[in-house]
Motif scaffolding. Structure first.
Motif, PDB file in Angstrom:
ATOM      1  N   LEU A  85     -44.384 -37.778 -39.572  1.00 16.62           N
ATOM      2  CA  LEU A  85     -44.866 -36.645 -40.366  1.00 16.62           C
ATOM      3  C   LEU A  85     -45.632 -35.646 -39.515  1.00 16.62           C
ATOM      4  CD1 LEU A  85     -45.957 -38.405 -43.688  1.00 16.62           C
ATOM      5  CD2 LEU A  85     -43.764 -37.340 -43.095  1.00 16.62           C
ATOM      6  N   HIS A  86     -45.565 -35.830 -38.189  1.00 19.66           N
ATOM      7  CA  HIS A  86     -46.252 -34.914 -37.274  1.00 19.66           C
ATOM      8  C   HIS A  86     -45.345 -34.467 -36.136  1.00 19.66           C
ATOM      9  CE1 HIS A  86     -50.298 -35.061 -39.040  1.00 19.66           C
ATOM     10  NE2 HIS A  86     -49.896 -36.226 -39.482  1.00 19.66           N
ATOM     11  N   GLY A  87     -44.047 -34.406 -36.441  1.00 12.68           N
ATOM     12  CA  GLY A  87     -43.128 -33.777 -35.505  1.00 12.68           C
ATOM     13  C   GLY A  87     -42.393 -34.694 -34.570  1.00 12.68           C
ATOM     14  N   TYR A  88     -42.595 -35.996 -34.671  1.00 18.82           N
ATOM     15  CA  TYR A  88     -41.912 -36.939 -33.790  1.00 18.82           C
ATOM     16  C   TYR A  88     -40.923 -37.772 -34.599  1.00 18.82           C
ATOM     17  CZ  TYR A  88     -46.194 -35.735 -31.332  1.00 18.82           C
ATOM     18  OH  TYR A  88     -47.238 -35.053 -30.785  1.00 18.82           O
ATOM     19  N   ASP A  89     -39.804 -38.103 -33.939  1.00 18.19           N
ATOM     20  CA  ASP A  89     -38.790 -38.889 -34.628  1.00 18.19           C
ATOM     21  C   ASP A  89     -38.459 -38.170 -35.950  1.00 18.19           C
ATOM     22  OD1 ASP A  89     -37.073 -40.972 -35.351  1.00 18.19           O
ATOM     23  OD2 ASP A  89     -38.677 -42.334 -35.949  1.00 18.19           O
ATOM     24  N   ARG A  90     -38.092 -38.883 -36.992  1.00 18.11           N
ATOM     25  CA  ARG A  90     -37.862 -38.276 -38.299  1.00 18.11           C
ATOM     26  C   ARG A  90     -38.050 -39.349 -39.373  1.00 18.11           C
ATOM     27  NH1 ARG A  90     -31.621 -36.547 -37.822  1.00 18.11           N
ATOM     28  NH2 ARG A  90     -32.598 -35.382 -36.157  1.00 18.11           N
ATOM     29  N   PRO A  91     -38.566 -38.952 -40.518  1.00 21.09           N
ATOM     30  CA  PRO A  91     -38.668 -39.918 -41.614  1.00 21.09           C
ATOM     31  C   PRO A  91     -37.271 -40.379 -42.017  1.00 21.09           C
ATOM     32  CG  PRO A  91     -39.969 -37.947 -42.070  1.00 21.09           C
ATOM     33  CD  PRO A  91     -39.104 -37.635 -40.888  1.00 21.09           C
ATOM     34  N   GLN A  92     -37.172 -41.611 -42.432  1.00 22.41           N
ATOM     35  CA  GLN A  92     -35.883 -42.152 -42.861  1.00 22.41           C
ATOM     36  C   GLN A  92     -36.106 -43.004 -44.102  1.00 22.41           C
ATOM     37  OE1 GLN A  92     -33.860 -44.614 -39.988  1.00 22.41           O
ATOM     38  NE2 GLN A  92     -31.949 -44.661 -41.152  1.00 22.41           N
ATOM     39  N   TYR A  93     -35.445 -42.622 -45.195  1.00 23.85           N
ATOM     40  CA  TYR A  93     -35.526 -43.450 -46.389  1.00 23.85           C
ATOM     41  C   TYR A  93     -34.259 -44.292 -46.527  1.00 23.85           C
ATOM     42  CZ  TYR A  93     -35.030 -45.221 -51.008  1.00 23.85           C
ATOM     43  OH  TYR A  93     -34.803 -46.090 -52.055  1.00 23.85           O
ATOM     44  N   VAL A  94     -34.443 -45.589 -46.490  1.00 27.31           N
ATOM     45  CA  VAL A  94     -33.359 -46.514 -46.812  1.00 27.31           C
ATOM     46  C   VAL A  94     -33.919 -47.587 -47.730  1.00 27.31           C
ATOM     47  CG1 VAL A  94     -31.734 -46.240 -44.907  1.00 27.31           C
ATOM     48  CG2 VAL A  94     -33.767 -47.623 -44.566  1.00 27.31           C
ATOM     49  N   ASN A  95     -33.045 -48.100 -48.563  1.00 22.03           N
ATOM     50  CA  ASN A  95     -33.422 -49.143 -49.507  1.00 22.03           C
ATOM     51  C   ASN A  95     -33.079 -50.501 -48.908  1.00 22.03           C
ATOM     52  OD1 ASN A  95     -33.779 -50.830 -51.709  1.00 22.03           O
ATOM     53  ND2 ASN A  95     -32.008 -50.091 -52.813  1.00 22.03           N
ATOM     54  N   VAL A  96     -31.854 -50.939 -49.074  1.00 20.21           N
ATOM     55  CA  VAL A  96     -31.431 -52.242 -48.570  1.00 20.21           C
ATOM     56  C   VAL A  96     -30.977 -52.155 -47.114  1.00 20.21           C
ATOM     57  CG1 VAL A  96     -29.768 -54.120 -48.896  1.00 20.21           C
ATOM     58  CG2 VAL A  96     -30.773 -52.976 -50.889  1.00 20.21           C
ATOM     59  N   GLN A  97     -30.312 -51.073 -46.769  1.00 21.20           N
ATOM     60  CA  GLN A  97     -29.750 -50.936 -45.427  1.00 21.20           C
ATOM     61  C   GLN A  97     -30.852 -51.013 -44.361  1.00 21.20           C
ATOM     62  OE1 GLN A  97     -26.708 -47.635 -45.220  1.00 21.20           O
ATOM     63  NE2 GLN A  97     -27.903 -46.931 -46.976  1.00 21.20           N
TER      64      GLN A  97
END
Length: 1003
Positions: A85-97
């Motif tokens: 949330l501060h410019g590094y990497d990226r948020p990723q939403y996954v459930n089961v995977q």
């Protein structure tokens, strides 16, 4: 001792150099500090840290931890925070995977090598005062995702996994005078990530507080408080076990009672007669004070500890609190807000107060231990907690369940290499949290199948504590049923719960997750709640879940929106499946909360003609503790309101006389009985409604005398049929097949045009998340075609016109592009006052799919955005989610009527609508009514525009107000969001004839 980064791929490499887990008590230098809440033994390291980001371990800076490494050019980052949330990497939403699934070919325990972000942190600090003789200094990282390696002044200190319990390290031997340099390396994915596959956004970084702790020469390292109640609850014993490090002594005093007896080996005890018991309704807490003196007899440490006396157990086959059977009116709670899992005490406090206000009495910490502040506040407000270990391996469990792989592939399963991690996580949670009376059940984790490892951890919990142990996975892997003391399932229908318990009565039963509240959902949940009070072994459940998980983002046009899976360019992802909350992502209430409050209220009320019955479902509290208000109203106008005395004891049912009877005058009246807080509490203001019910009284009388306007004039043109009267005119097109104009008002050109487009029969709404989940658009898609492309064939010759002494009726027959084919007839009956009565008749043919809804689309100009409606509210309601709605007159702005669910979908409708007025700022507009009641919505967009938008910022500019009166819409459903359909009783019929009548008129 040196750090070897290659070891992070070893599931047995749980920690190195980390201090042992202990209770989350705080210690102070004296009583004054304790009262103020600011400890001189604590120094926060929150704030700006230096950070270097690397895509993998190979790209990190060798020797970055050395004191002479120049980090002045590094970026700054706040701590606590997620780096994503501060410019590094990226948020990723996954459930089961698993987040790396399909990206790297790795097996359980192995870690991605090409892309596995590593954040290197550096923080310098100077102690606020030098260490005293015998003092030691530690640093605690209260939450780091998913593993941390630590150095101080270039010296390796240690390593730790388990993202959600404290990692504490002794710094004393590496400390130097003046400035000290702390260096940490945080790995996003380690072997431990295979058992942290929870349904949430995947982040990394230092996301909870970082604190330096001083330990004086004589220090209580651990406190264990137990309470033992007499069988008849007449007395209780408080037992306090302390673990003293260093030379000194300990004394313990209970405020208002006296000193505890020293029973040796650091154990103290005291007996209390007639104790005040902790419960959700009366979360009584005793204040305990532990005092530590050093070898010289000086007080060096004061420890305040709150104690709740209660007994939670399985007694006579059911879960009881203080001897009374409990029903969990519960919620699952991810620790999540607009800053991700960085959730402070203030936000947690607001969350728990909001839950108390809607009748929630229990929380499951899904699926990891929360911050200590959560438990302290749950103690204070009175919430029963299922404390859950940080464990989920759902992605691997799917291999077994969906791909029919062997049971022995499960993780942690029976694999010995995974047992140390489980044992460590269990001990860390238990030792930190065990003193909180709010915790009534230990949970082994979530969706990780079964096996001997989980069985052994369950046995360990039973060996150290008397609270029941919970694990739902036994439902899927029944090899070791002794793993759980409670039968637990997820998303089982109420009917199937009842059927199961008809055959299986060996354990109490809960739904650790139910009522999957994704998008516009939470329908028919009353079936579960009523079953919990009817079937002794079914003891309630926990709604999934507390709040939407979403991230605030900005689109290409500078508009802020709430993003979900895929919006950060990540893949794999699971879309808007993170939007399951009864609260929005900013923790403001969704309309679903109206129903939660109704179903979870502690009293069920039934109002009759002369009295009302109260079924008091509370554990200990009489209705006399609340102010009972009875209100009589007619169409939003209060006629009478009385405060009456009631005294229906807890766990009993009683009848109370109404203070008035039905009025004499004919009409429709509402009677409301509400119970309200007589004074403000820690969680609710004075007057807050804790329970209520409404009934409608209809008083008959002689029919009203109606003065009818002269019959309207009929004008037969070549392509249009005109109907005109005093102050209005209408036009019906025989060329295009529909009502082309409705003008109302006195003017030379026939009044103001109210229609923005031709009204059309409508059978469609923007699919809800639940409808998308069970494939509704695929099955029902022809009703979308029917709504958009119905036609009147040969309309110039088929349009029918009938005239009588009072009105003109124009009729159309719309062919619908369905298979098999069918048609809908629409009659417009226009009287001399300009009132248009619409009758829609749909012939249903065997073989057609379910109707999403049956009504009409009627668009007016966007200037008409003021909505005044006499119907059920104040929030949106649907046929299977209307228990909490109340019949009244409500005023709204159409522009905000589309509920901002994460993904735009059907929303904003109301049931039981008698009439609705949609006007401009001057009060001119249109009135829609239905004698039999209707469902009604007024929104700025058509269902098709709503369906096309994936986010609210993608909705087009507002050009019209779209009215949708309907006979009925399909209920929203709510058992789950991936296959469960709306219950049959809340769907439209699939055969026969449907008739819908409503009227509209200019005002």
């Amino acid at each position: 001792m040196t750090f070897d980064a290659s070891r992070i791929a070893d599931p047995r490499y749980v920690s190195e150099g980390r201090l042992g887990a202990h209770s989350d008590h705080r210690w102070f230098r004296d009583a004054g500090e304790a009262d103020a809440g600011a400890s001189g033994y604590e120094q926060s390291l929150n704030g700006r840290w230096k950070i270097h980001y690397a895509n993998n371990a190979g790209a990190t800076i060798p020797g970055f931890e050395a004191v002479d490494t120049d980090v002045s050019g590094w970026d700054d980052i706040p701590v606590p925070a997620h780096i994503q949330l501060h410019g590094y990497d990226r948020p990723q939403y996954v459930n089961v995977q698993y987040p790396w699934d399909g990206r790297e070919q790795i097996e359980p325990g192995e870690v991605p090598e090409r892309f596995n972000p590593v954040a290197s942190y550096v923080k310098t600090f100077t102690l606020d005062r030098p260490l005293e003789v015998g003092e030691r200094l530690s640093v605690t990282f209260h939450g780091v995702e998913s593993a941390i390696a630590l150095w101080l002044n270039g010296r390796y200190i240690g390593y730790a996994t388990d993202s959600f319990t404290p990692s504490e390290f002794d710094l004393t031997d590496a400390l130097q005078d003046g400035e000290n340099r702390l260096a940490a390396q945080v790995f996003k994915w380690t072997a431990a990530s295979w058992i942290e596959d929870q349904d949430f956004y995947r982040f990394s970084g230092i996301f909870r507080d970082v604190t330096l702790y001083r330990r004086p020469a004589a220090h209580v390292e651990d406190v264990h408080v137990r309470t033992v109640l007499d069988d008849d609850f007449a007395g209780a014993e408080i037992i306090v076990a302390t673990q003293l490090a260093g030379d000194g002594s300990v004394s313990v005093r209970l405020e208002g009672v006296g000193s505890l007896e020293d029973r040796g080996d650091g154990v103290f005890g005291i007996r209390i007669d007639a104790p005040r018991l902790w419960s959700p309704e009366d979360p009584a807490l005793y204040n305990l004070m532990i005092e530590v003196t050093d070898a010289a007899g000086s007080v060096v440490e004061v420890i305040p500890q709150r104690v709740g006396i209660r007994r939670f157990a399985i007694e006579n086959g059911v879960l009881t609190l203080n001897g009374v059977r409990v029903v969990f009116n519960g919620v699952n709670r991810h620790e999540f807000g607009l800053n991700g899992r960085v959730v402070g005490r203030e936000q947690t406090d607001a969350d728990l107060r909001a839950l108390k206000q809607v009748g929630v009495n229990a929380v499951r910490t899904s699926h990891y231990p929360n911050s200590s502040a959560f438990y302290e506040l749950a103690d204070t407000y009175g919430l029963m907690v299922i404390d859950e270990m940080n464990l989920e391996s759902h992605g691997l469990w799917d291999r077994i369940r969906e791909l029919d792989r062997p049971v022995d592939e499960s993780v942690p399963g029976d694999k010995p290499e995974w047992l140390p991690a489980l044992q460590d996580r269990a001990a860390s949670m238990f030792h930190r949290d065990r003193n909180h009376p709010s915790i009534v059940i230990w949970s082994l984790g979530n969706e990780s199948f079964g096996g001997t490892n989980l069985r052994d951890v369950a046995d360990w919990f039973r060996g150290v504590d008397d609270r029941p142990v919970h694990y739902e996975g036994v439902h899927w892997d029944p090899r070791y049923p002794e793993t759980t003391d409670i039968t637990s399932q997820m998303y089982t229908t109420a009917a199937n719960v009842e059927a199961y318990l008809a055959e299986n009565r060996d354990k109490p039963f809960i739904l650790c997750e139910y009522a999957h509240a994704m998008g516009n959902s939470f329908g028919a949940v009353d079936e579960y709640v009523e079953l919990a009070y009817r079937e002794p072994l079914f003891q309630g459940g926990f709604i999934w879940d507390f709040a939407d998980q979403a991230i605030e983002l900005t689109d290409r046009y500078g508009e802020t929106f709430l993003g979900y899976g895929g919006d950060c360019g990540e893949s794999p992802h699971d879309g808007d499946f993170c939007g399951n909350g009864i609260f929005f992502a900013d923790h403001s209430p969704t309309p679903k909360l109206q129903e939660v409050a109704y179903l979870y209220q502690g009293m069920r009320i039934r109002i009759g003609a002369t009295s009302f019955e109260v079924d008091n479902r509370l554990l200990t509290t009489s209705t006399s503790a609340y102010r009972c208000v009875v209100t009589l109203a007619r169409e939003g106008v209060v006629l009478r309101e009385e405060v009456i005395e009631t005294d229906v004891a807890a766990q009993t049912t009683g009848e109370v006389a109404l203070p008035f009877g039905a009025p004499d005058g004919p009409g429709e009246y509402t009677v409301d009985v509400t119970f309200r807080l007589p004074a403000a509490t820690s969680w609710g203001p004075e007057g807050h409604r804790v329970a209520g019910e409404q009934t409608v009284w209809t008083v008959d009388g002689p029919p009203a005398v109606i003065t009818r306007a002269p019959a309207p004039e009929l004008i037969r043109g070549t392509h249009n049929i005109g109907v005109r009267g005093d102050g209005f005119s209408t036009l019906f097109s025989t060329l295009y097949g529909g009502m082309a104009s409705y003008r109302f008002g006195q003017s030379v050109d026939g009044g103001r045009e109210l229609l923005a487009s031709m009204p059309k029969p409508n059978f469609w709404h923007a699919p809800t998340a639940n409808e998308r989940g069970w494939g509704g658009p695929f099955e029902d898609g022809q009703w979308l075609l029917a709504s958009r492309y119905a036609r009147v064939q040969n309309s110039m010759t088929s349009t029918r016109v009938r005239q009588d002494d009072e009105s003109v009726t124009v009729s159309y027959r719309y062919e619908l592009p369905t298979q098999p084919a069918t048609a809908v007839e629409v009659d417009y009956r226009v009287d001399g006052a300009g009132r248009v009565e619409v009758t829609q008749t749909l012939q249903l043919v065997d073989g057609l799919p379910d109707l999403p809804e049956f009504g009409m689309l009627l668009a007016v100009d966007a200037d008409f955005h003021r909505l005044r409606v006499y119907g059920e509210g104040p929030e949106e309601s649907y046929i299977d989610r209307r228990g909490g709605a109340r019949l009244d007159v409500y005023e709204r702005d159409v522009r905000t009527e589309l509920t901002p669910y994460l993904r735009p979908q059907e929303a904003g409708s109301r049931t039981g609508v008698r009439w609705a007025e949609i006007t401009d700022r001057r009060g001119a507009g249109i009135r829609v009514d239905s004698a039999g009641g209707m469902e009604f919505s007024a929104l700025p967009w058509t269902p098709f525009e709503i369906e096309n938008a994936e986010h609210h910022t993608e909705l087009p500019p507002i050009h019209r107000t779209v009215l949708r009166p309907a006979l009925m819409r399909r209920g929203v459903g709510g058992d789950d969001s991936w296959g469960a359909r709306t219950l049959p009783e809340y769907r439209l019929p699939r055969s026969g004839e449907l008739v819908f009548r409503f009227s509209f008129q200019g005002i």
